[in-house]
Design a protein around this motif. Structure first.
Motif, PDB file in Angstrom:
ATOM      1  N   PHE A  14      -9.085   3.311 -10.152  1.00 49.17           N
ATOM      2  CA  PHE A  14      -9.428   1.886 -10.232  1.00 49.17           C
ATOM      3  C   PHE A  14      -9.217   1.204  -8.888  1.00 49.17           C
ATOM      4  CE2 PHE A  14      -7.433  -2.295 -10.569  1.00 49.17           C
ATOM      5  CZ  PHE A  14      -8.508  -3.040 -11.021  1.00 49.17           C
ATOM      6  N   ARG A  15      -8.054   1.435  -8.278  1.00 48.26           N
ATOM      7  CA  ARG A  15      -7.751   0.793  -6.992  1.00 48.26           C
ATOM      8  C   ARG A  15      -8.642   1.330  -5.884  1.00 48.26           C
ATOM      9  NH1 ARG A  15      -1.805  -0.196  -7.630  1.00 48.26           N
ATOM     10  NH2 ARG A  15      -1.810  -2.386  -8.209  1.00 48.26           N
ATOM     11  N   LYS A  18     -12.113  -0.378  -6.340  1.00 46.02           N
ATOM     12  CA  LYS A  18     -11.986  -1.802  -6.022  1.00 46.02           C
ATOM     13  C   LYS A  18     -11.844  -1.994  -4.506  1.00 46.02           C
ATOM     14  CE  LYS A  18      -9.239  -5.812  -7.367  1.00 46.02           C
ATOM     15  NZ  LYS A  18      -8.068  -6.262  -8.109  1.00 46.02           N
ATOM     16  N   VAL A  22     -14.395  -4.017  -1.891  1.00 48.05           N
ATOM     17  CA  VAL A  22     -13.903  -5.132  -1.068  1.00 48.05           C
ATOM     18  C   VAL A  22     -14.099  -4.818   0.411  1.00 48.05           C
ATOM     19  CG1 VAL A  22     -11.845  -6.417  -0.357  1.00 48.05           C
ATOM     20  CG2 VAL A  22     -12.293  -6.027  -2.780  1.00 48.05           C
ATOM     21  N   LYS A  55     -13.617  -2.636 -15.552  1.00 50.12           N
ATOM     22  CA  LYS A  55     -12.414  -3.341 -15.096  1.00 50.12           C
ATOM     23  C   LYS A  55     -12.524  -3.681 -13.610  1.00 50.12           C
ATOM     24  CE  LYS A  55      -7.409  -2.938 -14.749  1.00 50.12           C
ATOM     25  NZ  LYS A  55      -6.246  -2.069 -14.896  1.00 50.12           N
ATOM     26  N   VAL A  56     -13.056  -2.752 -12.824  1.00 50.20           N
ATOM     27  CA  VAL A  56     -13.251  -3.012 -11.391  1.00 50.20           C
ATOM     28  C   VAL A  56     -14.148  -4.234 -11.209  1.00 50.20           C
ATOM     29  CG1 VAL A  56     -14.321  -2.129  -9.268  1.00 50.20           C
ATOM     30  CG2 VAL A  56     -12.858  -0.637 -10.640  1.00 50.20           C
ATOM     31  N   TYR A  57     -15.286  -4.223 -11.877  1.00 52.96           N
ATOM     32  CA  TYR A  57     -16.219  -5.349 -11.752  1.00 52.96           C
ATOM     33  C   TYR A  57     -15.587  -6.647 -12.245  1.00 52.96           C
ATOM     34  CZ  TYR A  57     -20.383  -2.568 -10.519  1.00 52.96           C
ATOM     35  OH  TYR A  57     -21.302  -1.780  -9.886  1.00 52.96           O
ATOM     36  N   GLU A  59     -12.418  -7.579 -12.444  1.00 53.43           N
ATOM     37  CA  GLU A  59     -11.410  -8.118 -11.528  1.00 53.43           C
ATOM     38  C   GLU A  59     -12.029  -8.636 -10.230  1.00 53.43           C
ATOM     39  OE1 GLU A  59      -7.747  -6.138 -10.938  1.00 53.43           O
ATOM     40  OE2 GLU A  59      -7.387  -5.936 -13.099  1.00 53.43           O
ATOM     41  N   LEU A  60     -13.079  -7.980  -9.765  1.00 50.40           N
ATOM     42  CA  LEU A  60     -13.742  -8.473  -8.555  1.00 50.40           C
ATOM     43  C   LEU A  60     -14.527  -9.753  -8.831  1.00 50.40           C
ATOM     44  CD1 LEU A  60     -14.793  -5.119  -6.873  1.00 50.40           C
ATOM     45  CD2 LEU A  60     -13.007  -6.716  -6.146  1.00 50.40           C
ATOM     46  N   THR A  63     -11.895 -12.570  -8.670  1.00 52.85           N
ATOM     47  CA  THR A  63     -11.485 -12.942  -7.312  1.00 52.85           C
ATOM     48  C   THR A  63     -12.644 -13.491  -6.488  1.00 52.85           C
ATOM     49  OG1 THR A  63     -11.775 -10.680  -6.495  1.00 52.85           O
ATOM     50  CG2 THR A  63      -9.564 -11.310  -7.243  1.00 52.85           C
ATOM     51  N   ARG A  88      -6.584  -8.062  -2.065  1.00 47.70           N
ATOM     52  CA  ARG A  88      -6.511  -6.590  -2.107  1.00 47.70           C
ATOM     53  C   ARG A  88      -5.287  -6.098  -1.359  1.00 47.70           C
ATOM     54  NH1 ARG A  88      -6.757  -1.514  -2.549  1.00 47.70           N
ATOM     55  NH2 ARG A  88      -7.968  -0.102  -1.302  1.00 47.70           N
TER      56      ARG A  88
END
Length: 119
Positions: A14-15, A18, A22, A55-57, A59-60, A63, A88
């Protein structure tokens, strides 16, 4: 742009995803208005579950890096890229500080000290 997960990395998939998005936005490889692949395609290409890709999308989007346009898809937003990069970096720092047993006060003190040295 190809997004990929390194299975040998200590950083969770996930990180990794992400962070790659970014970084691509920050460096201008993904520009505002660029259409991102659908969640299912991202999950297939990166070898992660659709829940992880979503989840990636999500959270992005929270932000301001990406924006959902309903059925039209997910796009790179024209938001504050600098803030997204800072978020990030903060997330990475918190993960490292937590793993080392540091408290929130210890982490904040370390950030203040770094600013004073580099300021």
């Amino acid at each position: 742009m190809t997004l990929a997960v390194d299975p040998g990395s200590a950083e969770p998939p996930f990180r990794q995803l992400k962070g790659q998005i970014v970084e691509a936005v920050t460096r201008g490889r993904l520009t505002p208005g660029t259409r991102m692949p659908p969640v299912r395609k991202l999950s297939d290409e990166a070898g992660v579950s659709t829940a992880t890709a979503a989840k990636v999308y999500r959270e992005l989007e929270e932000t301001g890096v990406l924006e959902s346009r309903g059925r039209s898809g997910t796009f790179v937003a024209a938001g504050d890229v600098r803030r997204a990069a800072l978020i990030r970096a903060a997330e990475e720092f918190v993960a490292l500080a937590s793993a080392s047993g540091a408290s929130a006060d210890d982490a904040c003190r370390a950030v203040r000290d770094a600013f004073e040295r580099d300021g």
